[in-house]
Write an enzyme that holds these catalytic residues in place. Structure first.
Site, short mmCIF file in Angstrom:
data_model
loop_
_atom_site.label_atom_id
_atom_site.label_comp_id
_atom_site.label_asym_id
_atom_site.label_seq_id
_atom_site.Cartn_x
_atom_site.Cartn_y
_atom_site.Cartn_z
N GLU A 117 87.63 44.24 17.19
CA GLU A 117 87.95 42.99 17.90
C GLU A 117 87.38 42.94 19.31
O GLU A 117 87.96 42.34 20.21
CB GLU A 117 89.47 42.74 17.87
CG GLU A 117 90.00 42.66 16.44
CD GLU A 117 91.43 42.12 16.31
OE1 GLU A 117 92.13 42.06 17.32
OE2 GLU A 117 91.81 41.77 15.17
N GLU A 219 91.69 43.68 8.37
CA GLU A 219 93.12 43.88 8.63
C GLU A 219 93.85 42.62 8.21
O GLU A 219 93.43 41.51 8.59
CB GLU A 219 93.42 44.08 10.13
CG GLU A 219 92.86 45.33 10.76
CD GLU A 219 93.24 45.44 12.25
OE1 GLU A 219 93.82 44.49 12.81
OE2 GLU A 219 92.93 46.48 12.84
#
Ligand SMILES: *[C@@H]1O[C@H](CO)[C@@H](O)[C@H](O)[C@H]1NC(C)=O
Ligand SMILES: *[C@@H]1O[C@H](CO)[C@@H](O)[C@H](O)[C@H]1NC(C)=O
Length: 299
Positions: A117, A219
């Site tokens: 991220e 995820e």
């Protein structure tokens, strides 16, 4: 769920078989100490009934690569090793750990992710991250798949386009209906929609499914405890529902998924969510920290 139908219709090779399931796995025990090979062996014993693939985040931190790879070899697991590029120091030491240990355990290393991220946090542009991915690819002599993991919207909005065109081998797209404050009732539709947009954009930019990077949901999950987030409410039965509808659902469509995450991480400090409210990330495990199950996860 019309959009996913359109996506899958365009992706015959993805729809031909069920997707693969893997688990995100933390590097620390419940008390915050670093896991050793013995701890990973105990993790693998539990996870192994459902999957033989885990992803980790920072190869040098807690000696993750050094400790997990022998345990993976003994248990027949594969591992995604992570490099944390956010600072020059963490990049250097994680890269060194990957370069040292991955070649010793070639059959255990599924891939290498550079960053988690980082585009979402605004740390790197696609071009900057691509340079690091290519640097790692050459450091391991092209012997492993190298890519990154980021939030679905950073793929959908074009931030990651340089990676798609520049040779990332594998891209993990994270999607949390929970952190988008969705009700449980809308959570699966929202998750499918996010992934459809991310995967669809990647495939458009790549120009073809077969020539593009390998794609995974990097995820996703639903917490069993902690604080609510807007309309999203944690709970065991909600997590079980999300598992069955969102995770089993998208696997059924032929999409590969990493569950976030295998075990609760009670050592994690409480952080602040995007809207400024409390973000508790200690109850995201499919299993409790002591490795006992919370709910059935067979699809
Ligand atoms: C990346 O972002 C984090 C959090 O915003 C920040 O602390 C860190 O300094 C950033 N690193 C770089 C290399 O920009
Ligand atoms: C459900 O999720 C979709 C996709 O994220 C969103 O566009 C829609 O507004 C949501 N519906 C409700 C009732 O929240």
């Amino acid at each position: 769920m019309q959009p996913i139908t359109l996506l899958i219709a365009a992706l015959p090779s993805l729809a031909a078989a069920a997707g693969s399931l893997g688990f995100a796995l933390g590097a620390k025990n419940a008390d915050g100490t670093c896991k050793t090979s013995t701890d990973y062996a105990a993790d693998f014993k539990v996870i192994g009934a459902h999957s033989k693939l885990v992803r980790t985040y920072a190869a040098d931190q807690c000696d993750t690569a050094k400790e997990i790879l022998p345990a993976a070899k003994a248990a027949g697991f594969k591992v995604i090793l992570g490099i944390w590029p956010d600072t020059d120091d963490s990049y250097k030491v994680d890269k060194a750990a990957v370069v040292k240990y991955a070649p010793q355990y070639k059959d255990q290393v599924y891939a290498i992710t550079v960053g988690s991220e980082t585009m979402y946090r605004g740390n790197f542009t696609g071009d900057t991250l691509l340079k690091k991915i290519n640097d790692v690819k050459s450091a391991v002599g092209g012997a492993f798949k190298v890519g990154t993991a980021d939030s679905w919207n950073k793929y959908q909005d074009g931030t990651a386009d340089p990676l798609i065109k520049g040779g990332a081998d594998i891209l993990l797209c994270n999607g949390f209906s929970y952190w988008q404050g969705q009700t449980l009732a809308n959570s699966t539709a929202s998750f499918f929609d996010d992934m459809m947009q991310a995967f669809g954009h990647i495939q458009n930019v790549a120009g073809s499914l077969t020539d593009g990077p390998e794609l995974w949901v990097g995820e996703t999950g639903w917490p069993t405890g902690g604080s609510k987030y807007q309309n999203a409410v944690p709970g065991v039965s909600s997590a079980q529902t999300y598992w069955q509808t969102a995770i089993c659902g998208i696997l059924d469509w032929g999409v590969n998924v990493f569950s976030f995450e295998a075990f609760d991480e009670p050592w994690k400090p409480v952080s602040t969510g995007q809207d400024g409210s409390v973000a508790d990330e200690t109850h995201w495990g499919v299993w409790n920290a002591d490795r006992t199950p919370k709910f059935p996860i067979t699809c």
